[in-house]
Design an enzyme around this catalytic site. Structure first.
Site, short mmCIF file in Angstrom:
data_model
loop_
_atom_site.label_atom_id
_atom_site.label_comp_id
_atom_site.label_asym_id
_atom_site.label_seq_id
_atom_site.Cartn_x
_atom_site.Cartn_y
_atom_site.Cartn_z
N HIS A 174 0.83 -1.40 0.06
CA HIS A 174 0.17 -0.15 0.02
C HIS A 174 0.91 1.30 -0.08
O HIS A 174 0.30 2.29 -0.10
CB HIS A 174 -1.01 0.10 1.14
CG HIS A 174 -0.32 0.40 2.53
ND1 HIS A 174 0.44 -0.69 3.51
CD2 HIS A 174 0.08 1.46 3.24
CE1 HIS A 174 0.99 0.07 4.36
NE2 HIS A 174 0.65 1.30 4.33
C1 UD1 Z 1 -2.06 5.99 5.38
C2 UD1 Z 1 -0.68 6.60 5.93
C3 UD1 Z 1 0.22 5.44 5.78
C4 UD1 Z 1 -0.13 4.22 6.57
C5 UD1 Z 1 -1.55 3.63 6.01
C6 UD1 Z 1 -2.13 2.45 6.92
C7 UD1 Z 1 -0.44 8.88 5.43
C8 UD1 Z 1 0.37 9.84 4.64
N1 UD1 Z 1 -0.28 7.65 4.99
O1 UD1 Z 1 -1.78 5.47 4.02
O2 UD1 Z 1 1.32 5.79 6.69
O3 UD1 Z 1 0.85 3.37 6.33
O4 UD1 Z 1 -2.42 4.76 6.15
O5 UD1 Z 1 -3.04 1.73 6.09
O6 UD1 Z 1 -1.17 9.33 6.48
N2 UD1 Z 1 -9.31 4.85 0.96
C9 UD1 Z 1 -10.53 4.20 0.71
N3 UD1 Z 1 -11.05 3.97 1.90
C10 UD1 Z 1 -10.38 4.03 3.25
C11 UD1 Z 1 -9.20 4.85 3.33
C12 UD1 Z 1 -8.56 5.05 1.77
O7 UD1 Z 1 -10.77 3.83 -0.21
O8 UD1 Z 1 -11.40 3.83 4.31
C13 UD1 Z 1 -8.40 5.34 -0.53
C14 UD1 Z 1 -8.84 6.67 -0.87
O9 UD1 Z 1 -8.72 6.58 -2.42
C15 UD1 Z 1 -7.52 7.39 -0.60
C16 UD1 Z 1 -6.43 6.40 -0.70
O10 UD1 Z 1 -7.11 5.05 -0.13
O11 UD1 Z 1 -7.24 8.47 -1.43
C17 UD1 Z 1 -5.46 6.33 0.44
O12 UD1 Z 1 -5.76 6.91 1.70
P1 UD1 Z 1 -4.84 7.56 2.67
O13 UD1 Z 1 -5.62 7.43 4.13
O14 UD1 Z 1 -4.65 8.85 1.92
O15 UD1 Z 1 -3.23 7.14 2.78
P2 UD1 Z 1 -2.93 5.45 2.81
O16 UD1 Z 1 -2.30 4.92 1.72
O17 UD1 Z 1 -4.12 4.69 3.66
N1 UDP Z 2 -3.82 -5.28 8.90
C1 UDP Z 2 -5.20 -5.86 8.98
N2 UDP Z 2 -5.75 -6.11 7.72
C2 UDP Z 2 -5.33 -6.09 6.60
C3 UDP Z 2 -3.94 -5.65 6.46
C4 UDP Z 2 -3.48 -5.22 7.64
O1 UDP Z 2 -5.85 -5.93 10.07
O2 UDP Z 2 -5.88 -6.60 5.53
C5 UDP Z 2 -3.27 -4.88 9.93
C6 UDP Z 2 -1.99 -5.71 10.29
O3 UDP Z 2 -1.94 -6.64 10.89
C7 UDP Z 2 -1.09 -4.58 11.03
C8 UDP Z 2 -1.60 -3.38 10.41
O4 UDP Z 2 -2.96 -3.62 9.90
O5 UDP Z 2 -1.43 -4.86 12.39
C9 UDP Z 2 -0.55 -2.62 9.34
O6 UDP Z 2 -1.26 -1.56 9.04
P1 UDP Z 2 -0.94 -1.01 7.50
O7 UDP Z 2 -0.23 -1.96 6.83
O8 UDP Z 2 -2.12 -0.52 6.91
O9 UDP Z 2 -0.13 0.23 7.82
P2 UDP Z 2 1.54 0.63 8.24
O10 UDP Z 2 1.75 -0.23 9.30
O11 UDP Z 2 2.33 0.35 7.02
O12 UDP Z 2 1.36 1.82 8.70
#
Ligand code: UD1
Ligand code: UDP
Length: 362
Positions: free
Chosen positions: A204
């Site tokens: 991601h």
């Molecule tokens: C964010 C964090 C990242 C973290 C990740 C955990 C920042 C800059 N990034 O990244 O550090 O590792 O969360 O998962 O804060 N979207 C949906 N539904 C949701 C959420 C997101 O459709 O419930 C889609 C939207 O198109 C959105 C994109 O995912 O634009 C990215 O979501 P965003 O929260 O901006 O960043 P993450 O990639 O989730």
């Molecule tokens: N995780 C989850 N379901 C998923 C993918 C990840 O519960 O489908 C959990 C995972 O076990 C870990 C956390 O989400 O505890 C990690 O989050 P993510 O990878 O979104 O973000 P990051 O740790 O890179 O910020």
């Protein structure tokens, strides 16, 4: 004595669960503010249900958007809550835009800030997370570092005051939930998987998804490896897989099982029973290590260097051939396991430290 916790993204719900439990035990009042950064059921609500976290007191509904929009909206809306609640301290987790917005809103109102997972560094300022971490650390009063490396990073930047080595709250969360997961999860059966006969993948990071070449290379490696790969897809990644036409390619392949994001308990079971994990997630790299599953990381650097030093994690970036090699050949280099993430009592230490500090203040 009152704390406002600001969270918004999936990993933050997991990190806050053990800390909230401990805050309650030491009698600290916690007001939970959810920025709304993650909002899909599988990215949000499911964690509140499974981890027994109380519903947020405030849901700010910021949603998705550019970094400036998202962080700016959060800053405005968190500020309003802080003015109303007037807490003794604001607690933030990790390195997302919700983390930075929460910390910044607090410090501007002269409210103290505590940062859980302080001191992590990738030394790559192109990562939005790195900017969020560095800035949050530099405006925090209490810095709860999960590892000695994190403490050293803070010291190297001149941050000496308020740094506490607590261990990692994600380790606490895993220890607390793994037996519950083993008892309750049906995910292996639902997906028709056998123990140690599949690889689990998550992708991601912006640098891997928003870049066509990188995502094509990753998916190409998954397909060409020929191994059964279970792939719970983050909504960001699904969006880019669709726009690059990769969903069709995956559907045609017979070895990739694309599924929606799963809840934490199912995720722990998928991790524990996988043969290997491929990921660019910070949390998943650590969970692989905690569960002693070999991990292939789709990045050139990691903040969690201990997992690599101990030989359980290999950094392969996004080169297709390197990924395929690691899928087939990577094995942990021995039996080294240095337990550098604490003893599973990080949350307890944080709650006690906060209680001590807050008593001193009042
Ligand atoms: C964010 C964090 C990242 C973290 C990740 C955990 C920042 C800059 N990034 O990244 O550090 O590792 O969360 O998962 O804060 N979207 C949906 N539904 C949701 C959420 C997101 O459709 O419930 C889609 C939207 O198109 C959105 C994109 O995912 O634009 C990215 O979501 P965003 O929260 O901006 O960043 P993450 O990639 O989730
Ligand atoms: N995780 C989850 N379901 C998923 C993918 C990840 O519960 O489908 C959990 C995972 O076990 C870990 C956390 O989400 O505890 C990690 O989050 P993510 O990878 O979104 O973000 P990051 O740790 O890179 O910020």
């Amino acid at each position: 004595m009152k704390i406002v916790t600001v969270v918004g993204a999936r990993p933050q719900f997991i990190k806050m669960a053990p800390v909230s439990r401990e805050l309650k035990k030491v009698g600290i009042e916690e007001v939970v503010v959810h920025t709304g950064q993650h909002y899909d059921y599988e990215m949000n609500q499911i964690f509140f249900e499974q981890l027994n976290i109380s519903e947020p007191d405030y849901y700010l509904g910021v949603g998705s958007g550019s970094h400036g929009y998202q962080t700016g909206e959060m800053l405005k809306r968190v500020e309003e809550v802080l003015k109303k609640e007037n807490p003794d301290l604001v607690l933030v987790y990790g390195d997302t835009n919700s983390t930075l917005a929460g910390a910044l809103a607090a410090v501007k109102l002269h409210i103290k800030v505590a940062h859980v997972e302080a001191g992590l560094r990738s030394f790559d300022k192109k990562m939005p997370e790195e900017v969020n971490r560095v800035l949050t650390d530099h405006i925090s009063d209490y810095l709860f570092a999960p590892t000695e490396t994190a403490v050293k990073n803070l010291h190297n930047e001149g941050i000496m005051q308020g740094v506490y080595l607590t261990g990692d709250v994600m380790y606490d969360a895993l220890l607390y939930n793994i037996d519950i997961a083993r008892k309750n999860s049906r995910i292996l059966k639902e997906l028709g998987l056998n123990r140690k006969e599949y690889i689990l993948a998550t992708v991601h990071r912006a640098e891997n998804t928003n870049n066509r070449k990188n995502l094509e290379s990753i998916i190409g490696a998954f397909i060409e490896s020929g191994e059964l790969i279970v792939f719970p897809v983050h909504p960001r990644t699904r969006k880019y897989l669709k726009s690059y036409g990769l969903i069709e390619k995956i559907k045609k392949s017979e070895n990739i099982l694309l599924i929606r994001p799963v809840g934490y308990l199912d995720m722990l079971i998928l991790e524990e029973n996988s043969n290997k994990i491929i990921t660019d997630s910070g949390g998943v790299q650590k969970e692989a290590y905690f569960l002693k599953v070999p991990c292939i990381t789709l990045r050139e650097r990691t903040e969690w260097v201990e997992t690599v030093e101990d030989g359980w994690n290999i950094l392969v970036g996004t080169d297709k051939e390197r990924i395929i090699w690691a899928i087939h050949e990577f094995k942990p280099s021995g039996d080294t396991y240095s337990y550098k993430f604490g003893e599973g009592n990080a949350s307890k230490k944080i709650a006690k430290l906060l209680r001590g500090e807050l008593y001193e203040q009042s």
